[in-house]
Design a protein around this motif. Structure first.
Motif, mmCIF file in Angstrom:
data_model
loop_
_atom_site.group_PDB
_atom_site.id
_atom_site.type_symbol
_atom_site.label_atom_id
_atom_site.label_comp_id
_atom_site.label_asym_id
_atom_site.label_seq_id
_atom_site.Cartn_x
_atom_site.Cartn_y
_atom_site.Cartn_z
ATOM 1 N N THR A 18 -21.106 28.625 -6.761
ATOM 2 C CA THR A 18 -20.305 29.832 -6.599
ATOM 3 C C THR A 18 -19.009 29.649 -7.379
ATOM 4 O OG1 THR A 18 -19.489 31.431 -4.986
ATOM 5 C CG2 THR A 18 -19.119 29.099 -4.476
ATOM 6 N N ARG A 22 -18.691 34.892 -9.946
ATOM 7 C CA ARG A 22 -19.875 35.307 -9.191
ATOM 8 C C ARG A 22 -20.117 36.813 -9.276
ATOM 9 N NH1 ARG A 22 -22.018 33.224 -3.395
ATOM 10 N NH2 ARG A 22 -23.931 34.456 -3.419
ATOM 11 N N GLY A 23 -19.111 37.627 -9.032
ATOM 12 C CA GLY A 23 -19.281 39.075 -9.059
ATOM 13 C C GLY A 23 -19.756 39.577 -10.409
ATOM 14 N N GLU A 26 -23.455 38.549 -10.946
ATOM 15 C CA GLU A 26 -24.359 39.394 -10.164
ATOM 16 C C GLU A 26 -24.433 40.804 -10.744
ATOM 17 O OE1 GLU A 26 -24.213 37.153 -5.839
ATOM 18 O OE2 GLU A 26 -22.674 38.665 -6.266
ATOM 19 N N CYS A 30 -27.775 38.645 -12.662
ATOM 20 C CA CYS A 30 -28.091 37.252 -12.370
ATOM 21 C C CYS A 30 -28.084 37.016 -10.864
ATOM 22 C CB CYS A 30 -27.055 36.323 -13.022
ATOM 23 S SG CYS A 30 -26.911 36.534 -14.795
ATOM 24 N N ARG A 31 -28.795 36.010 -10.451
ATOM 25 C CA ARG A 31 -28.752 35.596 -9.051
ATOM 26 C C ARG A 31 -27.801 34.412 -8.944
ATOM 27 N NH1 ARG A 31 -33.407 33.530 -4.862
ATOM 28 N NH2 ARG A 31 -31.932 33.169 -3.187
ATOM 29 N N VAL A 32 -26.940 34.428 -7.939
ATOM 30 C CA VAL A 32 -26.008 33.333 -7.687
ATOM 31 C C VAL A 32 -26.315 32.816 -6.284
ATOM 32 C CG1 VAL A 32 -23.596 32.617 -7.570
ATOM 33 C CG2 VAL A 32 -24.280 34.422 -9.173
ATOM 34 N N THR A 33 -26.679 31.547 -6.182
ATOM 35 C CA THR A 33 -27.161 30.986 -4.912
ATOM 36 C C THR A 33 -26.062 30.739 -3.894
ATOM 37 O OG1 THR A 33 -26.915 28.691 -5.620
ATOM 38 C CG2 THR A 33 -29.037 29.798 -6.105
#
Length: 138
Positions: A18, A22-23, A26, A30-33
């Protein structure tokens, strides 16, 4: 993100961890775990088609790539700092900053088999560690 787009792969782009981007990631699809513990990160390594390591700074070592390789995941990376010490090399290691080269390396890496250099494999590392302990204890 741009290298993934240029590679034209029909695979999701997943960021482990993270941070402040991140924002935006996304929003770009994209996926951010979020933060992952060791087991969670290992699971992502094992399931990944490839790891992309476009380090913007001169990595002292870049252990994340070596961890992925040790689980059989190929690594497409920029030649940054100490990465060349453990990375198998061309075609998956490209000059620093070369986004097009990274896209090509990613395309080649997906579906390829991978393993670390012999000196970074578990058996070799354990043999060296045991020899060191033997010298110290001896």
């Amino acid at each position: 993100v741009e290298a993934h787009r240029q590679a034209g792969l029909d695979l999701p782009l997943v960021f482990a961890g993270t941070g402040s981007a991140r924002g935006a990631l996304e929003a770009a699809g994209c996926r951010v775990t979020g933060w992952l513990d060791r087991d969670g990160l290992s699971g992502w390594y094992r399931s990944a088609a490839a790891l992309v390591l476009p380090s913007r700074w001169q990595e002292p070592f870049g252990i994340v790539g070596l961890e992925a390789l040790s689980m059989g995941t190929p690594v497409a990376a920029w030649d940054s700092g100490g990465i060349a010490e453990w990375h198998p090399g061309a075609p998956d290691l490209v000059p620093w900053g070369d986004v097009g080269g990274l896209a090509g390396a990613l395309s080649v890496a997906v579906g390829a088999s991978a393993s670390p250099h012999l000196e970074f494999r578990r058996e070799s590392l354990m043999a060296r560690l045991e020899a060191l302990y033997g010298r110290v204890a001896g």
